[in-house]
Design a protein around this motif. Structure first.
Motif, PDB file in Angstrom:
ATOM      1  N   LEU A 227     -56.959  45.543 -39.434  1.00  0.00           N
ATOM      2  CA  LEU A 227     -56.370  44.322 -39.972  1.00  0.00           C
ATOM      3  C   LEU A 227     -54.879  44.326 -39.682  1.00  0.00           C
ATOM      4  CD1 LEU A 227     -56.968  41.833 -41.817  1.00  0.00           C
ATOM      5  CD2 LEU A 227     -56.182  43.229 -43.716  1.00  0.00           C
ATOM      6  N   LEU A 235     -44.318  42.213 -39.566  1.00  0.00           N
ATOM      7  CA  LEU A 235     -45.500  42.987 -39.871  1.00  0.00           C
ATOM      8  C   LEU A 235     -45.383  43.699 -41.205  1.00  0.00           C
ATOM      9  CD1 LEU A 235     -46.133  44.549 -36.373  1.00  0.00           C
ATOM     10  CD2 LEU A 235     -47.660  42.994 -37.582  1.00  0.00           C
ATOM     11  N   VAL A 236     -46.476  43.700 -41.942  1.00  0.00           N
ATOM     12  CA  VAL A 236     -46.570  44.502 -43.159  1.00  0.00           C
ATOM     13  C   VAL A 236     -47.327  45.746 -42.764  1.00  0.00           C
ATOM     14  CG1 VAL A 236     -47.558  44.643 -45.472  1.00  0.00           C
ATOM     15  CG2 VAL A 236     -46.619  42.483 -44.649  1.00  0.00           C
ATOM     16  N   SER A 237     -46.617  46.880 -42.639  1.00  0.00           N
ATOM     17  CA  SER A 237     -47.349  48.020 -42.110  1.00  0.00           C
ATOM     18  C   SER A 237     -47.389  49.208 -43.048  1.00  0.00           C
ATOM     19  CB  SER A 237     -46.799  48.413 -40.738  1.00  0.00           C
ATOM     20  OG  SER A 237     -45.415  48.470 -40.780  1.00  0.00           O
ATOM     21  N   ASN A 242     -49.709  52.832 -41.707  1.00  0.00           N
ATOM     22  CA  ASN A 242     -51.165  52.818 -41.590  1.00  0.00           C
ATOM     23  C   ASN A 242     -51.843  51.692 -42.359  1.00  0.00           C
ATOM     24  OD1 ASN A 242     -51.436  55.067 -39.863  1.00  0.00           O
ATOM     25  ND2 ASN A 242     -51.078  56.428 -41.587  1.00  0.00           N
ATOM     26  N   ALA A 243     -51.075  50.678 -42.767  1.00  0.00           N
ATOM     27  CA  ALA A 243     -51.701  49.566 -43.485  1.00  0.00           C
ATOM     28  C   ALA A 243     -52.739  48.894 -42.595  1.00  0.00           C
ATOM     29  CB  ALA A 243     -50.641  48.562 -43.922  1.00  0.00           C
ATOM     30  N   GLY A 244     -53.729  48.274 -43.210  1.00  0.00           N
ATOM     31  CA  GLY A 244     -54.705  47.496 -42.455  1.00  0.00           C
ATOM     32  C   GLY A 244     -55.955  48.232 -42.030  1.00  0.00           C
ATOM     33  N   GLU A 245     -56.193  49.424 -42.602  1.00  0.00           N
ATOM     34  CA  GLU A 245     -57.407  50.171 -42.230  1.00  0.00           C
ATOM     35  C   GLU A 245     -58.595  49.607 -43.003  1.00  0.00           C
ATOM     36  OE1 GLU A 245     -58.241  52.345 -40.040  1.00  0.00           O
ATOM     37  OE2 GLU A 245     -56.276  52.695 -39.144  1.00  0.00           O
ATOM     38  N   ILE A 246     -58.917  48.363 -42.735  1.00  0.00           N
ATOM     39  CA  ILE A 246     -59.917  47.675 -43.541  1.00  0.00           C
ATOM     40  C   ILE A 246     -61.330  48.172 -43.255  1.00  0.00           C
ATOM     41  CG2 ILE A 246     -60.356  45.765 -41.941  1.00  0.00           C
ATOM     42  CD1 ILE A 246     -60.367  43.909 -44.374  1.00  0.00           C
ATOM     43  N   HIS A 248     -62.581  50.923 -43.491  1.00  0.00           N
ATOM     44  CA  HIS A 248     -63.079  51.981 -44.362  1.00  0.00           C
ATOM     45  C   HIS A 248     -63.389  51.534 -45.768  1.00  0.00           C
ATOM     46  CE1 HIS A 248     -60.469  53.997 -41.293  1.00  0.00           C
ATOM     47  NE2 HIS A 248     -61.652  54.491 -41.048  1.00  0.00           N
ATOM     48  N   PHE A 319     -53.770  38.968 -49.956  1.00  0.00           N
ATOM     49  CA  PHE A 319     -52.584  38.578 -49.182  1.00  0.00           C
ATOM     50  C   PHE A 319     -52.205  37.135 -49.239  1.00  0.00           C
ATOM     51  CE2 PHE A 319     -53.672  42.385 -47.026  1.00  0.00           C
ATOM     52  CZ  PHE A 319     -52.439  42.980 -47.031  1.00  0.00           C
TER      53      PHE A 319
ATOM     54  N   GLN B 231     -43.097  46.158 -50.401  1.00  0.00           N
ATOM     55  CA  GLN B 231     -42.927  46.813 -49.104  1.00  0.00           C
ATOM     56  C   GLN B 231     -41.440  46.791 -48.782  1.00  0.00           C
ATOM     57  OE1 GLN B 231     -45.111  47.496 -46.016  1.00  0.00           O
ATOM     58  NE2 GLN B 231     -43.886  46.618 -44.395  1.00  0.00           N
ATOM     59  N   ALA B 243     -50.541  36.171 -53.518  1.00  0.00           N
ATOM     60  CA  ALA B 243     -51.090  37.464 -53.102  1.00  0.00           C
ATOM     61  C   ALA B 243     -51.346  38.337 -54.325  1.00  0.00           C
ATOM     62  CB  ALA B 243     -50.128  38.167 -52.150  1.00  0.00           C
ATOM     63  N   ASN B 317     -56.141  51.584 -48.366  1.00  0.00           N
ATOM     64  CA  ASN B 317     -56.442  51.380 -46.948  1.00  0.00           C
ATOM     65  C   ASN B 317     -55.832  50.092 -46.400  1.00  0.00           C
ATOM     66  OD1 ASN B 317     -57.945  53.657 -45.981  1.00  0.00           O
ATOM     67  ND2 ASN B 317     -59.556  53.072 -47.404  1.00  0.00           N
ATOM     68  N   LEU B 318     -55.638  49.096 -47.246  1.00  0.00           N
ATOM     69  CA  LEU B 318     -55.041  47.859 -46.743  1.00  0.00           C
ATOM     70  C   LEU B 318     -53.518  47.910 -46.696  1.00  0.00           C
ATOM     71  CD1 LEU B 318     -57.190  44.874 -48.018  1.00  0.00           C
ATOM     72  CD2 LEU B 318     -57.321  46.165 -45.912  1.00  0.00           C
ATOM     73  N   PHE B 319     -52.892  48.641 -47.617  1.00  0.00           N
ATOM     74  CA  PHE B 319     -51.419  48.639 -47.709  1.00  0.00           C
ATOM     75  C   PHE B 319     -50.721  49.913 -47.380  1.00  0.00           C
ATOM     76  CE2 PHE B 319     -52.410  45.157 -50.403  1.00  0.00           C
ATOM     77  CZ  PHE B 319     -51.557  44.245 -49.863  1.00  0.00           C
ATOM     78  N   ASP B 320     -51.439  51.022 -47.426  1.00  0.00           N
ATOM     79  CA  ASP B 320     -50.807  52.308 -47.192  1.00  0.00           C
ATOM     80  C   ASP B 320     -49.545  52.487 -48.035  1.00  0.00           C
ATOM     81  OD1 ASP B 320     -50.382  54.783 -46.056  1.00  0.00           O
ATOM     82  OD2 ASP B 320     -49.402  54.004 -44.266  1.00  0.00           O
ATOM     83  N   ARG B 347     -62.104  58.883 -47.958  1.00  0.00           N
ATOM     84  CA  ARG B 347     -61.827  58.088 -46.761  1.00  0.00           C
ATOM     85  C   ARG B 347     -60.716  57.095 -47.046  1.00  0.00           C
ATOM     86  NH1 ARG B 347     -65.117  57.840 -42.314  1.00  0.00           N
ATOM     87  NH2 ARG B 347     -64.703  55.689 -41.777  1.00  0.00           N
TER      88      ARG B 347
END
Lengths: 391, 391
Positions: A227, A235-237, A242-246, A248, A319, B231, B243, B317-320, B347
């Motif tokens: 994501l 970018l929101v990172s 590692n943000a956006g690891e949807i 999992h 979001f 952030q 959000a 996982n979405l925001f780290d 995970r």
DNA sequence: CTTGAATACTCAAGCTAGTTGAGTTAAACG
DNA sequence: CGTTTAACTCAACTAGCTTGAGTATTCAAG
């Protein structure tokens, strides 16, 4: 690597000018063609300041005159537009077994793209290959080295040591080094490293379907599912990038909780087809199967729709994006099918009565999206100042 | 209301100074006591520039001298610290049936707080009440009106027309008006409107457990469940300010998909207890029941742990984030119990080997967290420049 | 056709705020 | 006790935005 302990920089006159240049360039880009007075009104700067900045940018070729616009009273507006050849962004995508590159001009148009295989992915080999891509792109297009504003690089994440090791996508030998520094040395350019989903989001903003949007989410079908999030054009990172690891997050598929990417991803469709004795190696195979309405594929789409809908709901409620965009390594036809098949959740902040855009759209950057996005990172930098509007 | 179509402002010398003042104040705050040379080194500004800014801020009372620090070679550092009385933030929390307020000084210490009931919540009544709170706070503390830097206001969301109407928490009569403008007129102060979760996150950053953190998530137990996201020291509030509506995402409880806040929220625990014939009206009732180890309450905690863990996994996982913080209208003991009981997902990008902080923490702002957070919004504004560090 | 209003833009002077480099002060080291 | 080191100040300089007066060009009204 940590984004969190960075000191905020001070601002001097030079940085002020740099910010205002970005702001002007962004205004011109957004408008297509625009005059000085209008930029001044929109930004709160004086006409004179805008005038000086535009004179500068004409001199170094980023802008060009674009005729006078008449029609109202008063002196006709002298308009300006982006000069496509005024600057270029180089995009590099590093995969475990290949390197892709793209060169885009200031308007976002692709001028060159190339692909090579990797025999191994030790840093030394990869860096040499990346440098060769740059040389080739410049040589083939005749673009001068000084016109390249920077390089965006997409690499397999996640970055740093996390709980999602061994996902198969990481590059061995790259864990304990500083990729940005090494790449800057190899390319002699400012380098922006991002993951594929973030870069792809940027591709849609610079040359795709998200032009003019500032706050949106991009759902990226890679091997798994990623994501990319933009808020206010940035970018929101997350704290560690590692943000956006949807992929999992847990969802319910046939009553059983599983990881989202185990039912919505390219690997998942390939596994499903394989279980039905069909070998689909790449996107072309998938396109063909879809054109043939292969039952196992339609069945997969059917089972994917529900968890997919849940994922959209999560993204929207967390979001509040203007829109969610779909893209990546999945044929357009399949994405379109998913978009049409999915029943979007009612309980969502995005389910607004006054919407003018759909909640879900397909990206238009195609299969090169991550590479183009890498290049787009560079342009976004040039167009988007760091100062957020005050609330 | 839309955050997305705002034009990025240009920067002139005045804005430059304002940015640098924020940066200096933020550095002093972060360090506790610090000298000019160190700020200059960290920010990239010249010592002279920092010197001038500090002279300014001594003159208008935001900083004070804090003795010399000796020990090294060279001229001993003349240190500076935040002057608590140099400025104040007013926080207002508007609820359907009550108004809360708090006044905090520059160090984040609460100087005054107050609560009144509302007989109705028409805009006119509420605005008058809010104005009265300001007058009272100034009167009781003797703080001059000019020392108040602004007012943060927390109101029930979601804002605008969304798919989550009739959640019971919205204020009738406030849907089609501009709350910020009306509040600025009533208070004669710059006003920052946010929802409870976002404001609470800010409370933890300014005076709670998140001091020194820039990127974290705050899970807020209100009537339902909200999420505040920071952030780089700035709120991530989406395209329309909605959000963080995490309460509406689907999770699995006892094999059935339900909305998260139907099993993790104050309403949910109250409903569960009610079904067992126990009437728990407020936080004190809950605290008492927990102290008595009331079986239905322990049972609720047991069933809540699993969906709660899933929610944490999604957030991570979405925001780290650096950390997820828990708080809001729930007794500390219950939150601590949840934190200890929960099995965090493996995970997750947050499951890092090199962590120095826990992944989950309890907030320390207590039940006034949203009101304090409203006030904290003002201070954060004073401490955090809008320019993000470049990547 | 002439005149005036509207609008975009330029010129030149002035202002704000950051930078630079030389000089001063005070503590620690040897 | 002189030397080194580091923080800080002073004064001159510079970048870049603003301001106000003036010019150019178009449309509209008389």
């Amino acid at each position: 690597m940590s984004a969190s302990h960075r000191q905020i920089p001070g601002v001097n006159a030079e940085r002020t000018r740099s910010h205002n240049r970005q702001m002007v360039l962004g205004s011109v880009r957004a408008a297509g063609a625009i005059g000085r007075a209008e930029i001044a009104r929109a930004s709160g700067l004086s006409t004179q300041a805008v005038s000086n900045i535009i004179a500068d940018m004409l001199a170094d070729g980023m802008l060009r005159e674009h005729g006078r616009r008449t029609g109202g009273r008063g002196l006709p507006v002298q308009q300006y537009a982006i000069n496509p050849t005024g600057g270029y962004g180089l995009g590099i995508e590093i995969r475990p077994n290949a390197v892709f590159s793209a060169l885009i001009d200031l308007t976002g148009a692709t001028k060159h793209s190339h692909r090579t295989e990797l025999t191994n992915n030790q840093p030394k080999t990869v860096l040499a290959e990346v440098a060769a891509h740059k040389v080739r792109a410049l040589h083939d297009t005749g673009v001068r080295e000084t016109s390249v504003l920077g390089a965006g690089v997409v690499m397999p994440g996640p970055f740093g040591a996390t709980g999602i090791q061994n996902s198969g996508s990481d590059l061995p030998g790259w864990q304990d080094i500083d990729p940005q520094g090494l790449l800057e040395d190899a390319l002699h350019l400012p380098v922006f490293v991002e993951n594929d989903a973030n870069a792809s989001a940027m591709a849609e903003r610079i040359s795709g379907v998200a032009q003019g949007l500032e706050t949106f989410a991009f759902l990226y079908f890679g091997q798994g599912l990623g994501l990319g999030l933009l808020q206010g054009g940035r970018l929101v990172s997350g704290a560690f990038g590692n943000a956006g690891e949807i992929g999992h997050i847990p969802v319910i598929a046939q009553g059983v909780p599983v990881a989202l990417e185990s039912c919505v991803s390219r690997l998942s469709v390939q596994a499903h087809l394989c279980a039905h004795g069909i070998d689909a190696r790449d996107m072309d195979d998938l396109s063909r199967l879809y054109a043939q309405s292969a039952p196992p594929l339609l069945q997969w789409l059917d089972t994917a729709a529900q968890p997919f809908s849940a994922a959209i709901g999560i993204i929207e409620n967390l979001f509040d994006p203007q829109v969610v965009i779909l893209g990546g390594a999945m044929p357009d036809a399949l994405l379109d099918h998913l978009i049409n098949a999915v029943r979007l959740p009612d309980r969502s902040v995005s389910n607004r009565a006054d919407r003018t855009q759909p909640r879900l759209m397909r990206g238009t950057s195609g299969r090169m999206t991550a590479t183009l996005g890498a290049a787009a990172l560079v342009l976004n930098q040039a167009f988007t100042p760091m100062i957020a509007a005050s609330r």
